[in-house]
Write a protein that holds these residues in place. Structure first.
Motif, PDB file in Angstrom:
ATOM      1  N   GLY A 153      36.145  -7.018  44.557  1.00 42.87           N
ATOM      2  CA  GLY A 153      36.902  -5.871  44.065  1.00 42.87           C
ATOM      3  C   GLY A 153      36.291  -5.125  42.901  1.00 42.87           C
ATOM      4  N   LYS A 154      36.182  -5.753  41.723  1.00 47.48           N
ATOM      5  CA  LYS A 154      35.678  -5.069  40.543  1.00 47.48           C
ATOM      6  C   LYS A 154      34.547  -5.860  39.901  1.00 47.48           C
ATOM      7  CE  LYS A 154      39.966  -2.595  39.447  1.00 47.48           C
ATOM      8  NZ  LYS A 154      40.997  -2.315  38.416  1.00 47.48           N
ATOM      9  N   VAL A 155      33.694  -6.421  40.711  1.00 45.08           N
ATOM     10  CA  VAL A 155      32.564  -7.184  40.196  1.00 45.08           C
ATOM     11  C   VAL A 155      31.605  -6.242  39.491  1.00 45.08           C
ATOM     12  CG1 VAL A 155      30.625  -8.677  40.797  1.00 45.08           C
ATOM     13  CG2 VAL A 155      32.794  -8.891  42.015  1.00 45.08           C
ATOM     14  N   THR A 156      31.180  -6.624  38.288  1.00 44.49           N
ATOM     15  CA  THR A 156      30.273  -5.788  37.510  1.00 44.49           C
ATOM     16  C   THR A 156      28.939  -6.503  37.313  1.00 44.49           C
ATOM     17  OG1 THR A 156      30.949  -6.692  35.373  1.00 44.49           O
ATOM     18  CG2 THR A 156      32.264  -4.862  36.269  1.00 44.49           C
ATOM     19  N   ARG A 157      28.000  -5.781  36.725  1.00 44.32           N
ATOM     20  CA  ARG A 157      26.707  -6.400  36.417  1.00 44.32           C
ATOM     21  C   ARG A 157      26.857  -7.492  35.366  1.00 44.32           C
ATOM     22  NH1 ARG A 157      22.050  -1.636  36.752  1.00 44.32           N
ATOM     23  NH2 ARG A 157      22.781  -0.794  38.735  1.00 44.32           N
ATOM     24  N   SER A 158      27.856  -7.348  34.514  1.00 42.62           N
ATOM     25  CA  SER A 158      28.114  -8.390  33.518  1.00 42.62           C
ATOM     26  C   SER A 158      28.497  -9.696  34.203  1.00 42.62           C
ATOM     27  CB  SER A 158      29.237  -7.954  32.571  1.00 42.62           C
ATOM     28  OG  SER A 158      28.840  -6.826  31.806  1.00 42.62           O
ATOM     29  N   ASP A 159      29.312  -9.591  35.285  1.00 42.94           N
ATOM     30  CA  ASP A 159      29.690 -10.794  36.032  1.00 42.94           C
ATOM     31  C   ASP A 159      28.469 -11.450  36.650  1.00 42.94           C
ATOM     32  OD1 ASP A 159      32.426 -10.329  35.496  1.00 42.94           O
ATOM     33  OD2 ASP A 159      32.543  -8.943  37.189  1.00 42.94           O
ATOM     34  N   GLY A 183      23.004 -16.418  34.312  1.00 41.33           N
ATOM     35  CA  GLY A 183      22.539 -16.921  33.028  1.00 41.33           C
ATOM     36  C   GLY A 183      21.479 -16.041  32.409  1.00 41.33           C
ATOM     37  N   THR A 184      21.682 -14.731  32.532  1.00 43.59           N
ATOM     38  CA  THR A 184      20.702 -13.794  31.986  1.00 43.59           C
ATOM     39  C   THR A 184      21.427 -12.585  31.413  1.00 43.59           C
ATOM     40  OG1 THR A 184      18.684 -12.556  32.487  1.00 43.59           O
ATOM     41  CG2 THR A 184      20.407 -12.570  34.169  1.00 43.59           C
ATOM     42  N   SER A 185      20.683 -11.587  30.975  1.00 41.80           N
ATOM     43  CA  SER A 185      21.304 -10.396  30.386  1.00 41.80           C
ATOM     44  C   SER A 185      21.595  -9.349  31.449  1.00 41.80           C
ATOM     45  CB  SER A 185      20.382  -9.797  29.321  1.00 41.80           C
ATOM     46  OG  SER A 185      19.217  -9.262  29.940  1.00 41.80           O
ATOM     47  N   VAL A 186      22.479  -8.408  31.094  1.00 37.69           N
ATOM     48  CA  VAL A 186      22.780  -7.294  31.999  1.00 37.69           C
ATOM     49  C   VAL A 186      21.522  -6.463  32.249  1.00 37.69           C
ATOM     50  CG1 VAL A 186      24.110  -5.165  32.268  1.00 37.69           C
ATOM     51  CG2 VAL A 186      25.200  -7.188  31.302  1.00 37.69           C
ATOM     52  N   ALA A 187      20.692  -6.314  31.238  1.00 37.70           N
ATOM     53  CA  ALA A 187      19.452  -5.539  31.389  1.00 37.70           C
ATOM     54  C   ALA A 187      18.555  -6.149  32.453  1.00 37.70           C
ATOM     55  CB  ALA A 187      18.718  -5.449  30.054  1.00 37.70           C
ATOM     56  N   GLN A 221      15.295 -14.624  41.392  1.00 35.52           N
ATOM     57  CA  GLN A 221      16.013 -15.301  42.464  1.00 35.52           C
ATOM     58  C   GLN A 221      17.419 -15.691  42.024  1.00 35.52           C
ATOM     59  OE1 GLN A 221      14.819 -15.591  45.693  1.00 35.52           O
ATOM     60  NE2 GLN A 221      16.999 -16.034  45.962  1.00 35.52           N
ATOM     61  N   ARG A 222      17.582 -16.108  40.733  1.00 40.81           N
ATOM     62  CA  ARG A 222      18.920 -16.431  40.231  1.00 40.81           C
ATOM     63  C   ARG A 222      19.831 -15.206  40.270  1.00 40.81           C
ATOM     64  NH1 ARG A 222      16.415 -18.647  35.728  1.00 40.81           N
ATOM     65  NH2 ARG A 222      17.630 -17.289  34.328  1.00 40.81           N
ATOM     66  N   VAL A 223      19.266 -14.050  39.924  1.00 39.88           N
ATOM     67  CA  VAL A 223      20.049 -12.813  39.967  1.00 39.88           C
ATOM     68  C   VAL A 223      20.449 -12.481  41.406  1.00 39.88           C
ATOM     69  CG1 VAL A 223      19.992 -10.326  39.571  1.00 39.88           C
ATOM     70  CG2 VAL A 223      19.072 -11.881  37.838  1.00 39.88           C
ATOM     71  N   LEU A 224      19.506 -12.588  42.337  1.00 42.32           N
ATOM     72  CA  LEU A 224      19.817 -12.290  43.741  1.00 42.32           C
ATOM     73  C   LEU A 224      20.865 -13.250  44.286  1.00 42.32           C
ATOM     74  CD1 LEU A 224      16.223 -11.568  45.118  1.00 42.32           C
ATOM     75  CD2 LEU A 224      18.011  -9.916  44.566  1.00 42.32           C
ATOM     76  N   ASP A 225      20.768 -14.529  43.892  1.00 40.94           N
ATOM     77  CA  ASP A 225      21.774 -15.506  44.334  1.00 40.94           C
ATOM     78  C   ASP A 225      23.141 -15.152  43.766  1.00 40.94           C
ATOM     79  OD1 ASP A 225      19.823 -16.888  45.702  1.00 40.94           O
ATOM     80  OD2 ASP A 225      19.517 -18.399  44.135  1.00 40.94           O
ATOM     81  N   ALA A 226      23.178 -14.702  42.510  1.00 42.81           N
ATOM     82  CA  ALA A 226      24.450 -14.327  41.887  1.00 42.81           C
ATOM     83  C   ALA A 226      25.048 -13.095  42.556  1.00 42.81           C
ATOM     84  CB  ALA A 226      24.239 -14.077  40.389  1.00 42.81           C
ATOM     85  N   ILE A 227      24.195 -12.144  42.935  1.00 41.82           N
ATOM     86  CA  ILE A 227      24.669 -10.953  43.647  1.00 41.82           C
ATOM     87  C   ILE A 227      25.286 -11.343  44.983  1.00 41.82           C
ATOM     88  CG2 ILE A 227      23.883  -8.871  44.865  1.00 41.82           C
ATOM     89  CD1 ILE A 227      21.875  -8.454  42.577  1.00 41.82           C
ATOM     90  N   GLN A 228      24.623 -12.252  45.688  1.00 45.24           N
ATOM     91  CA  GLN A 228      25.152 -12.696  46.980  1.00 45.24           C
ATOM     92  C   GLN A 228      26.467 -13.445  46.805  1.00 45.24           C
ATOM     93  OE1 GLN A 228      22.555 -15.306  49.175  1.00 45.24           O
ATOM     94  NE2 GLN A 228      23.597 -14.891  51.111  1.00 45.24           N
ATOM     95  N   LEU A 229      26.536 -14.264  45.761  1.00 49.91           N
ATOM     96  CA  LEU A 229      27.749 -15.039  45.518  1.00 49.91           C
ATOM     97  C   LEU A 229      28.938 -14.137  45.196  1.00 49.91           C
ATOM     98  CD1 LEU A 229      29.152 -17.787  45.019  1.00 49.91           C
ATOM     99  CD2 LEU A 229      28.419 -17.597  42.629  1.00 49.91           C
TER     100      LEU A 229
END
Length: 344
Positions: A6-12, A18-22, A41-49
Motif C-alpha cells: 500500500g504505502k511502502v516507501t524507500r525508507s521502509d 540495513g542501509t540508507s535511503v540514498a 542485492q540486499r536492497v533488491l531483496d528488500a524491494i521484492q519483500l
C-alpha cells in the motif's frame, strides 16, 4: 511472504536492507554512485519483500522526463493509421519510452480533450494526426511540448512534419491503373475537409488528363476513410446507371469495402472492375484478389519522427518520404510476389 505494498516507501526498503535511503535510490536509478554488489542485492531483496514500486511521477519530476510519448490519431480502426501507430509504438519502446494512444474517433472535440489530457500528463512529446485540416497546433505550442505532425499541414514556424507527395503518388498509382488500357475510371474520394483527400483527388485528375481519359464527375463517390464508407460508396455505384471499368479508392479501407460490395453482386475484380488504392498495408496481400496499392515507408517514417522529438529545438523541420507501389492482382496485373516500385 511479501508485505502489503500500500504505502511502502524507500525508507521502509532502506530499513529492511540495513542501509540508507540514498543507497536505495542509487540501486533503483542505477547511479549516480556505485553500490557494492552485496549491498545492491540486499536492497533488491528488500524491494521484492515489500513489493515496493518506485513513484514514476516523482522520478519524472526529478529527471524532467516522463519517458512517455503521446500519439493522437483520427481513428485507430483505419488500417493505415493502426499500422503507423504500431511502428511508432515499437520505435518508442526501443528508445526507452512508452506510448499513450489517443483515438479521436473522427471527433474534433474529443481530439482536443485528448490533447489536453496528454499534455496534463507531461508527455515528453506528441505525434499528431488530426481529424481534419484544422489541427490544434496552437494549443500544443502554448504548452512548449515537442510535437511532430504525421499528416500534411501548411508549413509554419515551429512545426515539425513528416510529408509525402500524396498528389504525385495518387497520380502514379492511377497512371499504373490506366496503363492497362482502361478508357474509363472512377474514384472513391475521402472527406474534402481533409487536405490529403484533396491531394488524392487532384492526383487522380492529373493522371486522367495525362492519359487522355475523360473525367466523368458522376463516377466520383464521396466516402469516409473506412471499410463501411467504401462498401456504401460501391453500393451507390452499383445502384447507378453503370459501373466504371476501373476504380481508384482513396485508402485501403475503402477498397476492402468495395471488394465486399462487388462480391455480393457477382462483380469480379479485376475482370469486371479493376481496382487500386492508396495507403495500402500488409492486409492488401491477403485479399482476393491481392490489392495494388500505394504504400508509405512506415518504419523509416517512425524513426524520423522519434529523431525529430529527441532533437527538437523549436524550429520547423520537414522530412519528405517517397511512396512506393506494391503491385497486386486487382489492377489486372498477373500474380507476382514482392513487386515493389519506388514512386519518385
Amino acid at each position: 511472504m511479501k508485505q502489503p505494498p500500500g504505502k511502502v516507501t524507500r525508507s521502509d526498503v532502506a530499513k529492511i536492507a540495513g542501509t540508507s535511503v540514498a543507497v536505495v535510490s542509487y540501486v533503483i536509478n542505477n547511479g549516480p554512485r556505485p553500490v557494492a554488489e552485496s549491498t545492491r542485492q540486499r536492497v533488491l531483496d528488500a524491494i521484492q519483500l515489500t513489493g515496493y514500486r518506485p513513484n514514476g511521477v516523482a522520478r519524472a519530476l526529478a529527471s524532467g522526463s516522463t519517458k512517455t510519448y503521446g500519439l493522437i490519431v483520427p481513428n485507430i480502426s483505419n488500417p493505415f493509421v493502426a499500422s503507423m501507430a504500431h511502428v511508432l509504438l515499437q520505435e518508442s519502446l526501443d528508445h526507452g519510452h512508452v506510448m499513450l494512444l489517443g483515438d479521436a474517433g473522427d471527433d474534433r472535440q474529443r481530439e482536443l480533450e485528448l490533447i489536453h489530457g496528454l499534455l496534463n500528463r507531461q508527455v515528453d512529446g506528441l505525434f499528431y494526426n488530426s481529424v481534419d485540416r484544422h489541427p490544434y497546433i496552437d494549443v500544443i505550442q502554448a504548452s512548449g511540448t515537442p510535437f511532430v505532425m504525421l499528416d500534411r499541414v501548411e508549413p509554419q514556424p515551429g512545426v515539425c512534419m513528416l510529408r509525402v507527395d500524396e498528389r504525385q503518388a495518387a497520380f502514379q498509382v492511377t497512371s499504373h491503373l490506366l496503363s492497362h488500357g482502361y478508357q474509363q475510371a472512377g474514384m472513391i474520394r475521402g472527406p474534402l475537409e481533409m487536405m490529403n483527400a484533396q491531394d488524392r483527388v487532384q492526383g487522380w485528375r492529373d493522371a486522367m488528363m495525362a492519359h487522355k481519359v475523360p473525367v466523368d464527375e458522376s463516377l466520383i463517390f464521396a466516402a469516409s476513410y473506412t471499410r463501411q464508407g467504401g462498401y456504401e460508396a460501391a453500393q451507390r455505384m452499383l445502384a447507378g446507371p453503370g459501373v466504371p471499368r476501373a476504380l481508384f479508392a482513396s485508402n485501403e479501407g475503402q477498397a476492402l469495402g468495395c471488394l465486399r460490395a462487388f462480391a455480393e453482386q457477382g462483380i469480379r475484380v479485376p475482370h469486371d472492375v479493376a481496382l487500386v488504392c492508396f495507403n495500402g498495408t500488409e492486409q492488401s496481400a491477403f485479399t482476393v484478389p491481392t490489392l495494388t496499392s500505394v504504400r508509405q515507408p512506415l518504419r523509416e517514417m517512425a524513426r524520423s519522427a522519434i529523431s525529430m522529438l529527441q532533437n527538437w529545438d523549436g524550429e520547423a523541420k520537414i522530412q519528405e518520404f517517397p511512396h512506393y507501389l506494391e503491385t497486386g492482382e486487382s489492377c489486372g496485373c498477373l500474380p507476382q510476389t514482392g513487386n515493389k516500385t519506388i514512386l519518385k
